[in-house]
Structure formats: C-alpha cells, structure tokens
Design an enzyme around this catalytic site. Structure first.
Site, PDB file in Angstrom:
ATOM      1  N   ASP A   1      79.112  30.486   3.244  1.00 20.13           N
ATOM      2  CA  ASP A   1      78.321  31.122   2.184  1.00 20.13           C
ATOM      3  C   ASP A   1      78.534  30.260   0.935  1.00 20.13           C
ATOM      4  O   ASP A   1      79.384  29.368   0.911  1.00 20.13           O
ATOM      5  CB  ASP A   1      78.818  32.559   1.943  1.00 20.13           C
ATOM      6  CG  ASP A   1      78.094  33.237   0.780  1.00 20.13           C
ATOM      7  OD1 ASP A   1      76.857  33.175   0.740  1.00 20.13           O
ATOM      8  OD2 ASP A   1      78.752  33.800  -0.103  1.00 20.13           O
ATOM      9  N   SER A   2      77.786  30.576  -0.113  1.00 22.58           N
ATOM     10  CA  SER A   2      77.958  29.840  -1.366  1.00 22.58           C
ATOM     11  C   SER A   2      79.322  30.115  -1.994  1.00 22.58           C
ATOM     12  O   SER A   2      79.748  29.381  -2.878  1.00 22.58           O
ATOM     13  CB  SER A   2      76.879  30.258  -2.362  1.00 22.58           C
ATOM     14  OG  SER A   2      77.035  31.637  -2.675  1.00 22.58           O
TER      15      SER A   2
ATOM     16  N   TYR B   1      73.714  29.751  -5.038  1.00 14.28           N
ATOM     17  CA  TYR B   1      72.556  29.171  -4.357  1.00 14.28           C
ATOM     18  C   TYR B   1      71.254  29.814  -4.858  1.00 14.28           C
ATOM     19  O   TYR B   1      70.202  29.194  -4.842  1.00 14.28           O
ATOM     20  CB  TYR B   1      72.625  29.446  -2.846  1.00 14.28           C
ATOM     21  CG  TYR B   1      73.631  28.649  -2.040  1.00 14.28           C
ATOM     22  CD1 TYR B   1      74.433  27.664  -2.609  1.00 14.28           C
ATOM     23  CD2 TYR B   1      73.774  28.894  -0.676  1.00 14.28           C
ATOM     24  CE1 TYR B   1      75.349  26.951  -1.833  1.00 14.28           C
ATOM     25  CE2 TYR B   1      74.680  28.179   0.096  1.00 14.28           C
ATOM     26  CZ  TYR B   1      75.461  27.216  -0.483  1.00 14.28           C
ATOM     27  OH  TYR B   1      76.361  26.514   0.286  1.00 14.28           O
ATOM     28  N   GLY B   2      71.360  31.090  -5.250  1.00 15.23           N
ATOM     29  CA  GLY B   2      70.175  31.923  -5.458  1.00 15.23           C
ATOM     30  C   GLY B   2      69.204  31.454  -6.520  1.00 15.23           C
ATOM     31  O   GLY B   2      68.024  31.795  -6.479  1.00 15.23           O
TER      32      GLY B   2
ATOM     33  N   CYS C   1      74.758  33.996   4.494  1.00 13.09           N
ATOM     34  CA  CYS C   1      74.132  33.962   3.179  1.00 13.09           C
ATOM     35  C   CYS C   1      72.626  34.154   3.363  1.00 13.09           C
ATOM     36  O   CYS C   1      71.992  33.390   4.110  1.00 13.09           O
ATOM     37  CB  CYS C   1      74.413  32.604   2.546  1.00 13.09           C
ATOM     38  SG  CYS C   1      73.547  32.323   1.003  1.00 13.09           S
ATOM     39  N   ASN C   2      72.074  35.158   2.719  1.00 14.99           N
ATOM     40  CA  ASN C   2      70.629  35.420   2.845  1.00 14.99           C
ATOM     41  C   ASN C   2      69.798  34.287   2.262  1.00 14.99           C
ATOM     42  O   ASN C   2      68.761  33.901   2.809  1.00 14.99           O
ATOM     43  CB  ASN C   2      70.278  36.724   2.121  1.00 14.99           C
ATOM     44  CG  ASN C   2      70.856  37.944   2.805  1.00 14.99           C
ATOM     45  OD1 ASN C   2      70.201  38.576   3.620  1.00 14.99           O
ATOM     46  ND2 ASN C   2      72.099  38.267   2.498  1.00 14.99           N
ATOM     47  N   THR C   3      70.258  33.761   1.127  1.00 15.43           N
ATOM     48  CA  THR C   3      69.493  32.716   0.440  1.00 15.43           C
ATOM     49  C   THR C   3      69.420  31.452   1.297  1.00 15.43           C
ATOM     50  O   THR C   3      68.339  30.874   1.485  1.00 15.43           O
ATOM     51  CB  THR C   3      70.154  32.378  -0.918  1.00 15.43           C
ATOM     52  OG1 THR C   3      70.476  33.596  -1.590  1.00 15.43           O
ATOM     53  CG2 THR C   3      69.257  31.523  -1.769  1.00 15.43           C
TER      54      THR C   3
ATOM     55  N   GLU D   1      82.048  36.349  -8.269  1.00 15.28           N
ATOM     56  CA  GLU D   1      82.893  35.168  -8.033  1.00 15.28           C
ATOM     57  C   GLU D   1      84.024  35.067  -9.057  1.00 15.28           C
ATOM     58  O   GLU D   1      85.043  34.440  -8.789  1.00 15.28           O
ATOM     59  CB  GLU D   1      82.055  33.877  -8.071  1.00 15.28           C
ATOM     60  CG  GLU D   1      81.160  33.693  -6.854  1.00 15.28           C
ATOM     61  CD  GLU D   1      81.917  33.289  -5.581  1.00 15.28           C
ATOM     62  OE1 GLU D   1      82.953  32.618  -5.671  1.00 15.28           O
ATOM     63  OE2 GLU D   1      81.458  33.678  -4.498  1.00 15.28           O
TER      64      GLU D   1
ATOM     65  N   CYS E   1      72.124  40.505  -0.229  1.00 14.32           N
ATOM     66  CA  CYS E   1      72.944  39.330  -0.554  1.00 14.32           C
ATOM     67  C   CYS E   1      74.349  39.688  -0.113  1.00 14.32           C
ATOM     68  O   CYS E   1      74.812  40.819  -0.349  1.00 14.32           O
ATOM     69  CB  CYS E   1      72.894  39.050  -2.055  1.00 14.32           C
ATOM     70  SG  CYS E   1      74.168  37.894  -2.633  1.00 14.32           S
ATOM     71  N   THR E   2      75.021  38.745   0.550  1.00 15.87           N
ATOM     72  CA  THR E   2      76.319  39.075   1.161  1.00 15.87           C
ATOM     73  C   THR E   2      77.420  39.302   0.129  1.00 15.87           C
ATOM     74  O   THR E   2      78.487  39.816   0.471  1.00 15.87           O
ATOM     75  CB  THR E   2      76.745  37.969   2.152  1.00 15.87           C
ATOM     76  OG1 THR E   2      76.742  36.705   1.475  1.00 15.87           O
ATOM     77  CG2 THR E   2      75.790  37.920   3.329  1.00 15.87           C
ATOM     78  N   HIS E   3      77.186  38.930  -1.115  1.00 14.12           N
ATOM     79  CA  HIS E   3      78.165  39.250  -2.165  1.00 14.12           C
ATOM     80  C   HIS E   3      78.153  40.735  -2.541  1.00 14.12           C
ATOM     81  O   HIS E   3      79.165  41.278  -2.970  1.00 14.12           O
ATOM     82  CB  HIS E   3      77.869  38.449  -3.444  1.00 14.12           C
ATOM     83  CG  HIS E   3      78.344  37.024  -3.418  1.00 14.12           C
ATOM     84  ND1 HIS E   3      77.713  36.045  -2.703  1.00 14.12           N
ATOM     85  CD2 HIS E   3      79.389  36.423  -4.035  1.00 14.12           C
ATOM     86  CE1 HIS E   3      78.343  34.886  -2.882  1.00 14.12           C
ATOM     87  NE2 HIS E   3      79.372  35.100  -3.690  1.00 14.12           N
TER      88      HIS E   3
END
Ligand code: DGL
Length: 273
Positions: free
Chosen positions: A12-13, A44-45, A75-77, A153, A185-187
């Site tokens: 993921d990012s 990334y988004g 990561c969806n993006t 983050e 979004c995985t976050h």
C-alpha cells in the site's frame, strides 16, 4: 524452496494496507507475508494515474525479485490505476481492492449509499464501471477525503483535528440520509471508531478487507499454491515470524505507527527506490 512456501507480497502507499494484511493473516496463518509500506511516495490518491502506475510496476518488480508466489495490491487507488498493467506483466495471481459497492447496495434498505475514497479511486474508469454495474438502481453519494490519509500516516486517529475533518466529509452524506457507508480506502478502517461516532449506529459501515483475503485464498486454492506452514518455524510467535515488513520512507517513524496498528513490535527493513 518450493513455490507453495514462497511468500505473498502485499503493499500500500503506507500503513493502510495493514487493515487488509490482518484479514489475510487471520484467514491464511500458514502463509509467509511480505508487507511493503511505500511511505516515501504516499499519498497515492492525489497523484496522476501514470505516476502511480509506474510506481506500482517498480514495487511489483521488487516482489518478483523476492520470488513471491502472489501479490495483493492492498490499496484501492493503486488497484484502480495499475492492476491491469501488473497482470499484463506477471503470471502470478494478483489480487486487488475495490470499494465494496456491490455488497453495500445489496445491504442498503433505503438505497442511499455513501462512499469515502481518494480522488484517484473516484476519478478512475474502473470506479465508473463499478458504479454502472452494481449501483444503477441506487443513489450513490461519493466523497473524496483529501488530507485524511496524511493525517492517519501521522498517527492521528482520534484528535479534534481528525474529528472535524471527518465531520466535514461525513455531514453531507448524513444530510442525504445514507444508511450504508463504504470505506473505499484501506487507511480508513483505522478511523472507523470515530466515523461510527459521527454517523451513528443506524448506518452500516462496509469495507473490503475480508473479501479480499477470501479472494486470495480462492485463487491460491485454485492454482494449488496454498502453503503447508512448513516454512514457518515457530507457531507460537507466528504473527511476527510469518510477516516481514518493509518501508520506503523513514523506517523509525514508520516502525512506531506500524507497531501500533499491527499490535506487535515491528522493525521494518528500509527499501530505497
Ligand atoms: N490506502 C490507499 C487506498 O486504499 C490510498 C492512500 C493514498 O492516497 O495514498 O486507496
């Protein structure tokens, strides 16, 4: 090492993909997992599709060098803009994320569904096709969340700043009477408790973490690639033995947040791109 015992790469990012990794680890405890947090390149988004796609190709090359037997784009993006390029280049199974539009629409009682995701995901052709396919009869209300990934983050999961940012994203959806909310979004699962407080108990919150772990299991089974567990030495401490962590950003900072979110001490290896 035989192919079945090779690791599965997950990336993921940043730390967001840990919300997916925990589902994978719970469902497939015999698998060796390599997790890469691309924190040097986060978020990334808000980057262009081309730039994110090139980055994902570099990351996939790293996992291929590690002889991974499968890859999860947690990561969806990144999935939205890069997964078809990754699949065109590699033969191993590649599993990606997409916002849980289909289950959310099926579950909704009033047909009004909110989606939180990044600009990159919401603006992608893949998301437009997902909407057309599964939400033709529903009212889908999308909300981009600029700044939210950066705050997560920084380890800010429950401050007043986080609260007011989430309020600003969620109030328009509440006003339109959503009864189901997709975390695209995985976050975002890491701030689900605060989201729950804001939207109330009557709104169902849906994410794709376990569905992706199931899909990975299905693909490994189909290709007879499931691990036997022989590559893992000590089952008593499986959570740290089974997963190796990498990050592209400042390892010390990322280590503290990863350890907090994963629930165990993590010292990620530093990867320089
Ligand atoms: N966690 C990623 C996702 O699921 C994106 C975060 C970012 O913008 O870097 O879309």
């Amino acid at each position: 090492m035989v192919l079945n015992e090779q690791a599965i790469g997950v990336f993921d990012s940043g730390v967001g993909g840990l919300s997916v990794l925990s589902h994978i680890h719970a469902r497939l405890p015999d698998e060796r997992l390599l997790y890469l947090a691309d924190s040097a390149f986060m978020p990334y988004g808000c980057k262009s599709a081309l730039v994110v796609k090139d980055r994902c190709l570099d990351i996939a090359a790293f996992f291929a060098e590690q002889q991974c037997k499968a890859l999860v784009v947690a990561c969806n993006t990144a999935t939205a803009v890069a997964i078809h390029h990754l699949r065109a280049r590699y033969n191993f199974p590649i599993v990606g994320m997409e916002p849980a539009v289909k289950p959310a629409v099926a579950h909704s009682r009033n047909g009004v569904v909110g989606i939180l995701a990044t600009h990159g995901t919401l603006g992608s052709g893949k998301f437009q096709r997902l909407k057309q396919r599964f939400a033709a009869d529903a009212q889908l209300i999308v909300q981009a969340c600029p700044g939210l990934v950066e705050l997560i983050e920084r380890g800010d999961l429950d401050s007043a700043v986080m609260g007011s940012m989430l309020q600003s994203f969620l109030q328009p959806l509440i006003q339109q009477r959503i009864d189901t909310l997709v975390l695209g979004c995985t976050h975002y699962p890491f701030v689900a408790p605060l989201i729950r407080e804001i939207v109330g108990e009557h709104v169902s919150i849906v994410d794709s973490g376990d569905a992706i772990a199931c899909e990975l299991q299905r693909q490994l089974q189909q290709r007879q690639l499931l691990a036997t567990g022989r590559a893992l030495t000590d089952h008593a401490s499986i959570k740290t033995d089974a997963v190796a962590f990498w990050c592209s950003g400042e390892a010390r900072e990322t280590a503290a947040l990863m350890s907090r979110l994963w629930g165990g001490l993590i010292s990620p290896n530093k990867l320089s791109f």
